[in-house]
Design a protein around this motif. Structure first.
Motif, PDB file in Angstrom:
ATOM      1  N   SER A  53     -83.801  31.532 -38.050  1.00 24.33           N
ATOM      2  CA  SER A  53     -82.806  30.871 -38.906  1.00 24.33           C
ATOM      3  C   SER A  53     -81.382  31.206 -38.513  1.00 24.33           C
ATOM      4  N   SER A  54     -81.151  32.391 -37.904  1.00 30.49           N
ATOM      5  CA  SER A  54     -79.786  32.783 -37.536  1.00 30.49           C
ATOM      6  C   SER A  54     -79.401  32.306 -36.142  1.00 30.49           C
ATOM      7  N   ASN A  55     -80.353  31.630 -35.474  1.00 30.76           N
ATOM      8  CA  ASN A  55     -80.114  31.221 -34.091  1.00 30.76           C
ATOM      9  C   ASN A  55     -78.926  30.273 -33.952  1.00 30.76           C
ATOM     10  N   ASP A  56     -78.778  29.322 -34.891  1.00 24.74           N
ATOM     11  CA  ASP A  56     -77.669  28.367 -34.818  1.00 24.74           C
ATOM     12  C   ASP A  56     -76.605  28.620 -35.878  1.00 24.74           C
ATOM     13  N   LEU A  57     -76.640  29.842 -36.480  1.00 26.45           N
ATOM     14  CA  LEU A  57     -75.671  30.170 -37.530  1.00 26.45           C
ATOM     15  C   LEU A  57     -74.240  30.151 -36.995  1.00 26.45           C
ATOM     16  N   VAL A  58     -74.073  30.560 -35.747  1.00 22.60           N
ATOM     17  CA  VAL A  58     -72.736  30.646 -35.144  1.00 22.60           C
ATOM     18  C   VAL A  58     -72.055  29.282 -35.097  1.00 22.60           C
ATOM     19  N   THR A  59     -72.824  28.213 -35.016  1.00 22.58           N
ATOM     20  CA  THR A  59     -72.245  26.864 -34.880  1.00 22.58           C
ATOM     21  C   THR A  59     -71.833  26.252 -36.212  1.00 22.58           C
ATOM     22  N   ARG A  60     -72.059  26.964 -37.313  1.00 20.70           N
ATOM     23  CA  ARG A  60     -71.814  26.383 -38.646  1.00 20.70           C
ATOM     24  C   ARG A  60     -70.422  26.709 -39.206  1.00 20.70           C
ATOM     25  N   PHE A  61     -69.556  27.285 -38.384  1.00 16.03           N
ATOM     26  CA  PHE A  61     -68.229  27.698 -38.861  1.00 16.03           C
ATOM     27  C   PHE A  61     -67.136  26.952 -38.089  1.00 16.03           C
ATOM     28  N   ASN A  62     -66.009  26.672 -38.765  1.00 14.71           N
ATOM     29  CA  ASN A  62     -64.878  25.938 -38.176  1.00 14.71           C
ATOM     30  C   ASN A  62     -63.823  26.938 -37.698  1.00 14.71           C
ATOM     31  N   TYR A  63     -64.054  27.523 -36.535  1.00 14.89           N
ATOM     32  CA  TYR A  63     -63.187  28.602 -36.046  1.00 14.89           C
ATOM     33  C   TYR A  63     -61.756  28.119 -35.797  1.00 14.89           C
TER      34      TYR A  63
END
Length: 492
Positions: A420-430
């Motif tokens: 579940s945390s594999n694509d967590l990084v892509t869910r934020f608007n850096y």
């Protein structure tokens, strides 16, 4: 005056229960004979080796096992594992491997391998049971092909007897009645059909203990160790799955750790008596528990004792039993073992596709390999992959920006683990988020290092743009895991 308290009488001393246990043990003993001889042929040893193994396994496990009424004896799964060792190095090495395999089972049992059974899903269990029924039936097919015509009416008559006789009385197990009647008919009418005696010569004396005829060197150990370990794993897997099935049928609990250690003790004893080793037998266990109604260790013990009595004392009589009678018993066991409800159209319509897939894969692997352990392992891994894939999509990330535009709060909901945390990084608007970012994990849980590494990667990306990240709402377990691993894993 002090009252003298006598110890409670064991339940199996009740006349009704005693009769059930004795007759069940007799039926199982009769069913063990052709099976043990057949497995001896698979292992490449004399028929007496398989029969001795069935005797010592049943008697020993009745005392040391953790699942009352379960039958352990020489099995095809163990025979397949150790057959190459016997073929390439000789019988002495086979016996040594059986003893070492028993030692491995005791060690694995003491280490708690039985606790792994909790990770076997129900869909795998159903697949295991159905595959088992199919394998038992497939084992009877050779007894129904290229045989005299008289075999078929005998099998049909045996099935009719076992279905109808319980309506008259259940005092005597229907399989025993069927075996006796079919044997009498065959002998009286002079019907020429294959008999138990055609499978091999029955032993005429009890086995004697002794050491395996091998050099006690490191080379011998390295030769037998891989086979012994494989035998230990296969035997434990099949025994623990069978114990779990009996638990469900009898609505009772068994001690799986004691059963694991008991299997090891039984194999060590069997090895010193020159047997080929074994484990729990699902077919004979179903005859004992489901067909005959046995519930105590007495039936298991008597199955082994009766086996030797039948071979040594009544060998000529047992040799005349038509194989058709035993085939009929095993076919009825197949029908009773198969979970027909699991393939009913109404059940299949309601069952999730993933669980049906796991059940089918388990059945296919077992039937293709004739190895129950391989099917259970592959089915369990498939179930875990499907579960991980399903849960991976249950994590939600919801951003809320303060009215003044100075802070964005991301609420993370769900279970965070490697999938579940594999694509967590892509869910934020850096790029567009303000300088202050808060990750609220009040509704989440961190389960592994992969999740901590993902959170570190998110923090690093924000810090690279001169922004700060604050993680809040961690529960105690998640906070401890994050605190000990954060900054130590590097960026994924």
């Amino acid at each position: 005056m002090q009252t003298l308290l006598l110890p409670a009488r064991p339940s199996w001393l009740s006349p009704k229960i005693l009769r059930t246990e004795v007759l069940a043990g007799l039926v199982v003993a009769l069913a063990l004979i052709p099976e043990a001889i057949s497995f001896s042929i698979i292992a490449g040893v004399d028929p007496g080796v398989g029969l001795f193994a069935s005797f010592t396994m049943a008697v020993t496990i009745a005392v040391f096992g953790g699942r009352p009424a379960m039958i352990s004896a020489a099995t095809g799964a163990v025979a397949l594992v150790i057959a190459p060792l016997n073929r390439e190095h000789g019988f002495g090495y086979l016996v040594a491997a059986v003893i070492l395999g028993g030692i491995f089972q005791i060690v694995l049992g003491a280490l708690g391998v039985a606790r792994l059974m909790r990770f076997v899903p129900r869909s795998v269990m159903v697949g295991f049971v159905n595959a088992l029924a199919i394998l038992i039936f497939m084992a009877q097919v050779p007894e129904l092909t290229d045989v005299p015509w008289g075999v078929y009416p005998l099998v049909a008559g045996g099935l009719v007897l076992m279905v109808l006789f319980p309506r008259i009385t259940r005092a005597v197990p229907a399989p025993l009645v069927s075996i006796v009647i079919l044997t009498v008919i065959t002998l009286a009418a002079g019907i020429a059909v294959p008999t138990v005696g055609d499978k091999g010569e029955l032993p005429s004396s009890l086995p004697m203990p002794g050491l395996p005829d091998v050099p006690f060197t490191l080379d011998t150990l390295t030769t037998i160790a891989p086979y012994a370990f494989a035998m230990a794993l296969v035997g434990l897997m099949e025994s623990l799955m069978t114990a779990k099935l009996v638990d469900e049928i009898t609505d009772t609990h068994s001690n799986k750790t004691r059963e694991s250690i008991g299997q090891g003790v039984a194999n060590i004893v069997t090895g010193f008596f020159g047997g080929m080793g074994g484990c729990a037998m699902i077919g004979q266990t179903m005859i004992n528990v489901k067909t005959s109604g046995a519930r105590t260790r007495l039936s298991t013990f008597l199955a082994g004792v009766f086996l030797m009595i039948l071979c040594i004392v009544f060998g000529p009589v047992v040799s005349d039993i038509p194989m058709a009678a035993l085939v009929a018993v095993m076919i009825l066991v197949c029908v009773g073992t198969f979970d027909w409800h699991s393939i009913a159209p109404a059940t299949l319509r309601r069952m999730p596709t993933g669980e049906i897939t796991v059940m089918v894969i388990t059945v296919a692997c077992v039937v293709a390999t004739h190895n129950l352990a391989i099917g259970v392992v592959v089915g369990s891994i498939t179930a875990m992959v499907i579960f991980a894939k399903r849960v991976a999509h249950l994590v939600e990330v919801s951003p809320v920006t303060d009215p003044d535009g100075r802070r964005t709060v991301y609420t993370v909901t769900g279970e965070l683990f490697f999938a579940s945390s594999n694509d967590l990084v892509t869910r934020f608007n850096y790029k567009d988020d303000p300088e202050n970012v808060v990750m609220d994990l009040s509704a989440a849980h961190i389960w592994d290092a992969s999740s901590v590494a993902a959170l570190d990667a998110i923090t690093t990306k924000y810090e690279g743009r001169g922004k700060t990240v604050e993680i809040v709402g961690l529960n105690r377990d998640s906070a401890e895991r994050h605190g000990s691993l954060s900054g130590e894993l590097g960026t994924p």
